[in-house]
Design an enzyme around this catalytic site. Structure first.
Site, PDB file in Angstrom:
ATOM      1  N   HIS A  38      33.183  39.513  34.632  1.00 13.24           N
ATOM      2  CA  HIS A  38      32.050  39.874  33.783  1.00 13.24           C
ATOM      3  C   HIS A  38      31.737  41.367  33.849  1.00 13.24           C
ATOM      4  O   HIS A  38      31.097  41.903  32.947  1.00 13.24           O
ATOM      5  CB  HIS A  38      30.817  39.010  34.090  1.00 13.24           C
ATOM      6  CG  HIS A  38      30.118  39.286  35.384  1.00 13.24           C
ATOM      7  ND1 HIS A  38      30.302  38.521  36.515  1.00 13.24           N
ATOM      8  CD2 HIS A  38      29.198  40.221  35.717  1.00 13.24           C
ATOM      9  CE1 HIS A  38      29.521  38.969  37.479  1.00 13.24           C
ATOM     10  NE2 HIS A  38      28.843  40.008  37.025  1.00 13.24           N
ATOM     11  N   ASP A  51      36.032  34.599  38.704  1.00 11.01           N
ATOM     12  CA  ASP A  51      35.344  35.764  38.131  1.00 11.01           C
ATOM     13  C   ASP A  51      35.894  37.075  38.698  1.00 11.01           C
ATOM     14  O   ASP A  51      35.260  37.713  39.550  1.00 11.01           O
ATOM     15  CB  ASP A  51      33.838  35.633  38.389  1.00 11.01           C
ATOM     16  CG  ASP A  51      33.015  36.589  37.540  1.00 11.01           C
ATOM     17  OD1 ASP A  51      33.600  37.486  36.917  1.00 11.01           O
ATOM     18  OD2 ASP A  51      31.784  36.423  37.507  1.00 11.01           O
ATOM     19  N   SER A 109      27.411  42.645  41.756  1.00 10.02           N
ATOM     20  CA  SER A 109      28.537  42.007  41.079  1.00 10.02           C
ATOM     21  C   SER A 109      29.795  42.821  41.326  1.00 10.02           C
ATOM     22  O   SER A 109      29.841  44.020  41.050  1.00 10.02           O
ATOM     23  CB  SER A 109      28.265  41.912  39.577  1.00 10.02           C
ATOM     24  OG  SER A 109      27.264  40.970  39.305  1.00 10.02           O
TER      25      SER A 109
END
Length: 716
Positions: free
Chosen positions: A85, A221, A651
């Site tokens: 992402h 991810d 992240s």
């Protein structure tokens, strides 16, 4: 009274110690504040291994990726791994219906296939330094807040200039604890960053928005990029002659695996937390701001999702935008639920009462009155916050309205008494640059429906004193926003590329009147012009006043709780957080284990739902149990949870074991713990981590990208 004061201090001392898993700590202070607790949990390295200005340390392998993520260097050839992402925007930019890298994934099997990404950069920290005394030089208690800030800005500018002298570095001085401490950060920025690999969204975004923020999780991810430099290993703009960057430090990848209670270290750039807010600020968030924003984004997502399922081209156009909207939307819902469950407002009020009593007992008028002043500040901010939220989340959520606002400078230049043709031409070129990505990912039916929904919300909820007359007159003229949208979107230059091209290619100065007459431009400018004085100025004044009060409150809390070790709120600067591998109990009679596996992927498989449609190749590997050296007890580990305190910006952060080896890539938090930006709950706050063994399995067995596997230093 004296006995009461003593008892309050004892209460503060007993309750003041921060739980070891809580906090996002500055690595330069690791030895002073954190090392003993970390080593007790299983950390085997030294504080100098974490951060060392003069010798290689782990900080050299951690990068700011783009404008809001973290990444880590995992090879001596500048290979970076981060989240899918985090790389999503750049993957999307390279995608088309013919080459759908979102759907099919992308792998560069040779160096020549690695794709450049204009505008993407990574920053590597060179050093950080406590410069509080230098930043506050000349500041005294008698000066006004304005005078204080002017001196700090001047001092900070000089500190930054000195740090950047003759080296090409970037630097900034950042306030900690609301201005009670100042830290200098110096970075080296690399601007040639190329896409190397990404699994298909069916892996990298598996579970979509349904699984986002949730556990158990089965998302692969991750994405991979490479830093390039000039032949001398220095930062350089993109050039085909650039070569892979040779890092000072790269992380080793551990395939040894994890078990419950193993030590975990997250090293990264967390975005923003607000742990020390007063109760009235939390109340404004939980009762006003979050509910409004959640409702607005729900309507936007419903509109987008309905169109995206109909057409693959529309899905590609709106994939990144939809994910961006949904991410905060779901987080705010979890945050709201968590703060209510924890009785955050009530707990903070209880603390504030004892704090104020203590302040009165010691005779400190500033501390004794600070909560009352903060409460008054938030009360005054209430309606202004509503107006600002609806400007940002309703009006500016309309793509054509936001695009129209970019024409303001063109109108100003064109209306000038002696219009400067060169300025106008330059502005036209800027608008063309803005228009290219705007129209590439624009679908008018979505935006038109969004316009109607958002303007109806704006009209119904913005306080009357902040509602421009132009909004009401346009609504009356067209007999409602639906009829207005039908007519305006069919003619506006802001909603169709052919109309836009014809307008700008034949533009002359007197055509500014056409821009001013466009209802979309009229709307956004009427709100902007009114809000400048009616909302922005008073709200900025109130927020500046609140910052001053929070600085006083923060200083007071530190004096009130002398035995508590405070950590500064996250502000996108380098931090460490430590914890251990562990599951949690979200509700009564339910316990989540700490590890998910490929079995869970297959259990969720549903070819009829895009986000759960497992790729054929993964099915084949699963059927054959072809897991290679990444297998554990006949399966493949996918993700795990730990008790590290993280937030947005973490992240892509590396998750390291006690030896400093990479065991996972941080990518999310559990929904039940998303209130950790405001109040940490040790029982439910868990970060969600991609197990590095699943990433390696996908790179090796799924993608067959042997050249990437070979360059990674693996520990088994």
């Amino acid at each position: 009274m004296k006995k009461l004061a003593i008892s309050l201090l004892l209460l503060a001392a007993l309750g003041g110690k921060v739980r070891a898993d809580e906090g996002m700590w500055l690595p330069i202070f690791a030895e002073k504040y954190n090392l003993k607790a970390m080593q007790a949990k299983g950390f085997k390295l030294s504080a100098q291994d974490i951060y060392n200005e003069n010798q290689n340390s782990l900080k050299e392998a951690v990068v700011i990726f783009g404008r809001g993520c973290t990444g880590e260097i995992i090879s001596k050839n500048g290979l970076v791994i981060t989240n899918h992402h985090c790389g999503f925007d750049n993957i999307q930019k390279h995608s088309s219906v013919e080459h759908d890298y979102l759907k099919d994934g992308f792998w560069a099997y040779t160096a020549e296939q690695e794709l450049p990404n204009p505008g993407l950069s990574v920053k590597i920290l060179v050093r950080m330094k406590d410069v509080t005394s230098e930043a506050l030089q000349g500041v005294n208690g008698q000066m006004s807040e304005s005078e204080r800030q002017n001196i700090i800005r001047k001092n900070s500018k000089a500190i930054v200039a000195e740090a950047k002298k003759g080296n090409g570095y970037l630097a900034s001085v950042e306030a900690m604890f609301y201005g009670n401490q100042y830290i200098l950060f110096v970075y080296e920025e690399y601007k040639d960053v190329r896409l190397v690999g990404a699994p298909p969204s069916a892996i990298g975004k598996f579970g979509g928005d349904t699984d986002n923020w949730m556990w158990p999780r089965h998302t692969g991810d991750f994405s991979m990029f490479r830093i390039y430099a000039d032949k001398n290993n220095h930062p350089a703009d993109y050039s085909p002659n650039n070569v892979p960057y040779t890092p000072k430090r790269s992380l080793k990848v551990s395939l040894k695996g994890i078990k419950e209670n193993d030590f975990t270290l997250v090293y990264g750039y967390p975005g923003r937390t607000q742990e020390y807010l007063p109760a009235s600020s939390v109340q404004l968030i939980t009762e006003v701001s979050n509910p409004n924003k959640i409702r607005l984004r729900t309507k936007r997502l419903d509109i987008q999702n309905a169109e995206m399922v109909k057409d693959p081209a529309v899905r590609i156009k709106y994939a990144a935008k939809n994910a961006y909207i949904a991410n905060a939307w779901k987080k705010w819902q979890g945050e709201l639920k968590g703060l209510i469950r924890l009785r955050a407002v009530e707990k903070k009020k209880e603390f504030e009462a004892t704090f104020t009593t203590w302040a009165k007992n010691i005779g400190n008028a500033d501390y004794a009155s600070v909560i009352e002043k903060l409460d008054a500040n938030n009360e005054a901010s209430n309606q202004l916050t509503v107006a600002k939220d609806f400007q940002a989340e309703a009006l500016y959520a309309i793509e054509a309205v936001r695009f129209a606002s970019s024409f303001d400078s063109l109108v100003v230049y064109s209306k000038a008494k002696n219009a400067d043709a060169a300025k106008i031409s330059k502005q036209i070129d800027k608008l063309k640059d803005i228009a290219e990505p705007y129209f590439k990912d624009y679908f008018m039916p979505i935006d038109q429906k969004t316009f109607v929904a958002m303007m109806e919300e704006f009209d119904a909820n913005v306080p009357s004193q902040f509602m421009p007359a132009q909004v009401q007159s346009l609504k009356a003229k067209y007999k409602g926003f639906a009829a207005m949208a039908a007519k305006v979107y069919a003619k506006s230059v802001f909603t169709d590329k052919a109309r836009f091209d014809a307008f700008v290619n034949g533009y002359t100065a007197n055509q500014y009147k056409k821009v001013e007459a466009d209802p979309l431009y009229m709307l956004v400018m009427s709100v902007r012009d009114m809000y400048k004085d009616a909302v922005d100025v008073p709200l900025a004044q109130l927020r500046n006043e609140q910052d001053l009060l929070l600085r006083t409150y923060m200083k007071g809390q530190m004096e009130y709780q002398p035995n508590k070790v405070f950590y500064p709120d996250a502000n996108s600067t380098l931090r460490i957080s430590y914890g251990k591998v562990e599951g949690y109990k979200p509700v009564d009679a339910v316990k989540y284990e700490y590890q998910s596996t490929i079995e869970g992927i297959m259990q969720k498989d549903n070819p009829n739902i895009y986000d759960y449609d497992v790729p054929t190749k993964l099915h084949e590997l699963y059927a054959k149990k072809d897991y290679g050296r990444y297998a554990v007890n006949g399966t493949i580990p996918v993700a795990f949870t730990a008790s590290n305190h993280t937030t947005g910006g973490n992240s892509g952060s590396p998750v390291l074991d006690g030896d400093g080896n990479l065991i996972g890539v941080n990518f999310d938090r559990c929904w039940e713990g998303t209130m950790s930006d405001i109040m940490y709950d040790p029982d439910q706050c868990r970060n969600i981590i991609l197990d590095i063994r699943y990433a390696m399995f996908l790179i090796d067995k799924y993608a067959g990208a042997k050249r990437l596997v070979d360059e990674i230093d693996v520990v088994e």
